[in-house]
Design an enzyme around this catalytic site. Structure first.
Site, PDB file in Angstrom:
ATOM      1  N   ASN A 125     -15.410   1.531   2.238  1.00 60.49           N
ATOM      2  CA  ASN A 125     -14.370   0.589   1.858  1.00 60.49           C
ATOM      3  C   ASN A 125     -14.975  -0.811   1.808  1.00 60.49           C
ATOM      4  O   ASN A 125     -15.780  -1.176   2.675  1.00 60.49           O
ATOM      5  CB  ASN A 125     -13.237   0.609   2.884  1.00 60.49           C
ATOM      6  CG  ASN A 125     -12.579   1.975   2.991  1.00 60.49           C
ATOM      7  OD1 ASN A 125     -11.834   2.398   2.120  1.00 60.49           O
ATOM      8  ND2 ASN A 125     -12.872   2.683   4.082  1.00 60.49           N
TER       9      ASN A 125
ATOM     10  N   CYS B 147      -4.655  -2.892   2.845  1.00 63.32           N
ATOM     11  CA  CYS B 147      -5.322  -1.828   3.595  1.00 63.32           C
ATOM     12  C   CYS B 147      -5.265  -2.219   5.067  1.00 63.32           C
ATOM     13  O   CYS B 147      -5.815  -3.264   5.449  1.00 63.32           O
ATOM     14  CB  CYS B 147      -6.763  -1.663   3.131  1.00 63.32           C
ATOM     15  SG  CYS B 147      -7.733  -0.486   4.115  1.00 63.32           S
TER      16      CYS B 147
ATOM     17  N   HIS C 169     -16.130   0.135   6.803  1.00 65.18           N
ATOM     18  CA  HIS C 169     -15.775  -1.049   6.016  1.00 65.18           C
ATOM     19  C   HIS C 169     -16.971  -1.989   5.942  1.00 65.18           C
ATOM     20  O   HIS C 169     -17.682  -2.187   6.933  1.00 65.18           O
ATOM     21  CB  HIS C 169     -14.598  -1.797   6.665  1.00 65.18           C
ATOM     22  CG  HIS C 169     -13.310  -1.045   6.609  1.00 65.18           C
ATOM     23  ND1 HIS C 169     -12.394  -1.189   5.590  1.00 65.18           N
ATOM     24  CD2 HIS C 169     -12.782  -0.129   7.449  1.00 65.18           C
ATOM     25  CE1 HIS C 169     -11.367  -0.396   5.809  1.00 65.18           C
ATOM     26  NE2 HIS C 169     -11.577   0.260   6.929  1.00 65.18           N
TER      27      HIS C 169
ATOM     28  N   ASN D  52      -6.651  10.351  -0.461  1.00 69.81           N
ATOM     29  CA  ASN D  52      -6.700   9.266  -1.440  1.00 69.81           C
ATOM     30  C   ASN D  52      -6.286   9.760  -2.815  1.00 69.81           C
ATOM     31  O   ASN D  52      -6.150  10.966  -3.054  1.00 69.81           O
ATOM     32  CB  ASN D  52      -8.118   8.686  -1.498  1.00 69.81           C
ATOM     33  CG  ASN D  52      -8.542   8.076  -0.183  1.00 69.81           C
ATOM     34  OD1 ASN D  52      -7.797   7.308   0.419  1.00 69.81           O
ATOM     35  ND2 ASN D  52      -9.744   8.412   0.272  1.00 69.81           N
TER      36      ASN D  52
ATOM     37  N   GLU E 226     -10.586   0.083  -1.941  1.00 76.02           N
ATOM     38  CA  GLU E 226     -10.552   1.209  -1.014  1.00 76.02           C
ATOM     39  C   GLU E 226     -11.363   2.379  -1.533  1.00 76.02           C
ATOM     40  O   GLU E 226     -11.272   2.750  -2.702  1.00 76.02           O
ATOM     41  CB  GLU E 226      -9.102   1.672  -0.777  1.00 76.02           C
ATOM     42  CG  GLU E 226      -8.333   0.795   0.177  1.00 76.02           C
ATOM     43  CD  GLU E 226      -7.129   1.515   0.754  1.00 76.02           C
ATOM     44  OE1 GLU E 226      -7.316   2.609   1.344  1.00 76.02           O
ATOM     45  OE2 GLU E 226      -6.014   0.994   0.623  1.00 76.02           O
ATOM     46  N   ARG E 227     -12.129   2.962  -0.627  1.00 81.73           N
ATOM     47  CA  ARG E 227     -12.892   4.161  -0.950  1.00 81.73           C
ATOM     48  C   ARG E 227     -11.940   5.260  -1.417  1.00 81.73           C
ATOM     49  O   ARG E 227     -11.020   5.640  -0.713  1.00 81.73           O
ATOM     50  CB  ARG E 227     -13.666   4.616   0.293  1.00 81.73           C
ATOM     51  CG  ARG E 227     -14.459   5.887   0.127  1.00 81.73           C
ATOM     52  CD  ARG E 227     -15.257   6.236   1.375  1.00 81.73           C
ATOM     53  NE  ARG E 227     -14.422   6.498   2.538  1.00 81.73           N
ATOM     54  CZ  ARG E 227     -14.881   6.986   3.694  1.00 81.73           C
ATOM     55  NH1 ARG E 227     -16.172   7.242   3.834  1.00 81.73           N
ATOM     56  NH2 ARG E 227     -14.066   7.198   4.695  1.00 81.73           N
TER      57      ARG E 227
ATOM     58  N   CYS F 137      -5.442   5.485   8.058  1.00 90.01           N
ATOM     59  CA  CYS F 137      -4.819   4.445   7.234  1.00 90.01           C
ATOM     60  C   CYS F 137      -3.802   3.713   8.097  1.00 90.01           C
ATOM     61  O   CYS F 137      -2.827   4.304   8.554  1.00 90.01           O
ATOM     62  CB  CYS F 137      -4.143   5.043   6.008  1.00 90.01           C
ATOM     63  SG  CYS F 137      -3.268   3.806   5.007  1.00 90.01           S
ATOM     64  N   GLY F 138      -4.042   2.440   8.341  1.00 85.89           N
ATOM     65  CA  GLY F 138      -3.141   1.660   9.172  1.00 85.89           C
ATOM     66  C   GLY F 138      -1.768   1.485   8.564  1.00 85.89           C
ATOM     67  O   GLY F 138      -0.742   1.595   9.252  1.00 85.89           O
ATOM     68  N   ASN F 139      -1.710   1.195   7.260  1.00 88.06           N
ATOM     69  CA  ASN F 139      -0.420   1.014   6.602  1.00 88.06           C
ATOM     70  C   ASN F 139       0.391   2.307   6.623  1.00 88.06           C
ATOM     71  O   ASN F 139       1.604   2.294   6.858  1.00 88.06           O
ATOM     72  CB  ASN F 139      -0.623   0.540   5.155  1.00 88.06           C
ATOM     73  CG  ASN F 139      -1.133  -0.879   5.086  1.00 88.06           C
ATOM     74  OD1 ASN F 139      -0.723  -1.744   5.849  1.00 88.06           O
ATOM     75  ND2 ASN F 139      -2.053  -1.132   4.170  1.00 88.06           N
TER      76      ASN F 139
ATOM     77  N   ASN G  45     -12.989   4.452  10.154  1.00 88.91           N
ATOM     78  CA  ASN G  45     -13.498   4.646   8.801  1.00 88.91           C
ATOM     79  C   ASN G  45     -14.365   3.435   8.471  1.00 88.91           C
ATOM     80  O   ASN G  45     -14.243   2.374   9.084  1.00 88.91           O
ATOM     81  CB  ASN G  45     -12.363   4.856   7.785  1.00 88.91           C
ATOM     82  CG  ASN G  45     -11.373   3.701   7.770  1.00 88.91           C
ATOM     83  OD1 ASN G  45     -11.452   2.773   8.574  1.00 88.91           O
ATOM     84  ND2 ASN G  45     -10.420   3.745   6.861  1.00 88.91           N
TER      85      ASN G  45
ATOM     86  N   GLY H 297      -8.601  -2.117   6.668  1.00 91.29           N
ATOM     87  CA  GLY H 297      -9.372  -3.199   6.044  1.00 91.29           C
ATOM     88  C   GLY H 297      -9.007  -4.553   6.609  1.00 91.29           C
ATOM     89  O   GLY H 297      -9.872  -5.420   6.806  1.00 91.29           O
TER      90      GLY H 297
ATOM     91  N   ASN I 141       0.866  -1.179   0.000  1.00 95.11           N
ATOM     92  CA  ASN I 141       0.000   0.000   0.000  1.00 95.11           C
ATOM     93  C   ASN I 141       0.907   1.235   0.000  1.00 95.11           C
ATOM     94  O   ASN I 141       1.477   1.590   1.022  1.00 95.11           O
ATOM     95  CB  ASN I 141      -0.876  -0.046   1.247  1.00 95.11           C
ATOM     96  CG  ASN I 141      -2.080   0.880   1.220  1.00 95.11           C
ATOM     97  OD1 ASN I 141      -2.698   1.096   2.247  1.00 95.11           O
ATOM     98  ND2 ASN I 141      -2.450   1.425   0.076  1.00 95.11           N
TER      99      ASN I 141
END
Length: 282
Positions: free
Chosen positions: A197, A224, A166, A69, A215-216, A78-80, A164, A227, A15
């Protein structure tokens, strides 16, 4: 103000984002910059733009993250990207802590850094992020019923918010599944007025979970972080998997632990540098 900024491209499990240190450089139109710079053929190419900056409340957080985005929309979390920020801050010598508090639009996340090497050449090998507690109630803006879908091999689905939104869909197999056509339709479903998402997941025989992501605002991505968390939580909530699992995504594997003690979700995974450069403001 300079019309050229320095960027660093990094990825977490594939990502990839462009990171700009706004302590040094100003990006006055980040929505537009993300669209222009993220273009795969005419820009640098990325899933979006991440701005690293000062925390609004230094008593609560050390640094802040804003993420945009590829279509210019701003994401909550965003975790990544948060894992990459941990590696960036430490290896750039900006922060010497092994635990960093990161301010995001979905709350303050705590990053715990894991290292390789000795004290003289220590590098960040992986990062664990406290993603806080998941939520299952559909937010007020998502007032519709669960969207109708015709995903082949559909088994069940679960809405999960990780700060966010999902929608996790479990299928018999994701091999050959047309992620793009199903993903775009579900993201823009009338049930999700602010879009959503979408994860497509399969429980494998060894207990791991194979997941692909729409991903949205970015479309298909290699991974994600939120995600992966949503997938693990949904699988546990639906009785398909234990509270701790490995999520296998296109770009790599993330380990997710939905702790029974505090009900927080802990995500562990890699972060890596790709390249650095200079780019003109659009």
């Amino acid at each position: 103000m300079s019309d050229v900024v320095k960027f660093t491209k990094m990825h977490g499990a594939g990502n990839d984002y462009l990171y700009v240190n706004t302590l040094l450089y100003s990006v006055p139109e980040p929505e537009r910059a993300s669209i222009v710079w993220s273009a795969r053929h005419t820009g640098v190419g990325s899933d979006g733009l991440v701005l690293i900056g000062e925390a609004k409340d230094r008593s609560a957080a050390d640094y802040s993250m804003r993420i945009f985005n590829a279509d210019g929309s701003e994401a909550m979390m965003c975790g990544n990207a948060s894992r990459c920020i941990g590696k960036y801050l430490y290896e750039k010598g900006i922060c010497t802590k092994d635990e960093i508090r990161l301010e995001t639009l979905s709350g303050v996340k705590v990053l715990r850094l894991h290292f390789d090497g000795d004290e003289s050449r220590k590098t960040v090998s992986s990062v664990t992020v406290d993603m806080l507690e998941p939520r299952f109630e559909v937010p007020e803006q998502f007032t519709g019923q669960a969207p109708e879908h015709s995903v082949p091999g559909f088994r069940c689905a679960q809405f999960v918010s990780m700060g966010n939104p999902h929608y996790v869909i479990f299928v018999d197999t994701i091999d050959g599944l047309d992620i793009a056509s199903h993903g775009v339709g579900l993201e823009h479903s009338a049930s999700f007025p602010e879009r959503c998402n979408i994860e497509f997941a399969q429980i494998l025989t060894d207990g791991t979970i194979r997941t692909r992501v729409w991903e949205r605002g970015s479309g298909i991505t290699m991974a994600c972080g939120t995600g992966a968390c949503a997938t693990a939580v949904a699988a546990s909530e639906l009785g398909l998997a234990p509270r701790e699992s490995d999520i296998i995504m296109d770009g790599g594997t993330l380990h997710i632990d939905w702790a029974a003690t505090d009900r927080h979700v802990y995500m562990t995974g890699p972060a890596a540098f790709i390249c650095e450069g200079e780019i003109a403001l659009p």
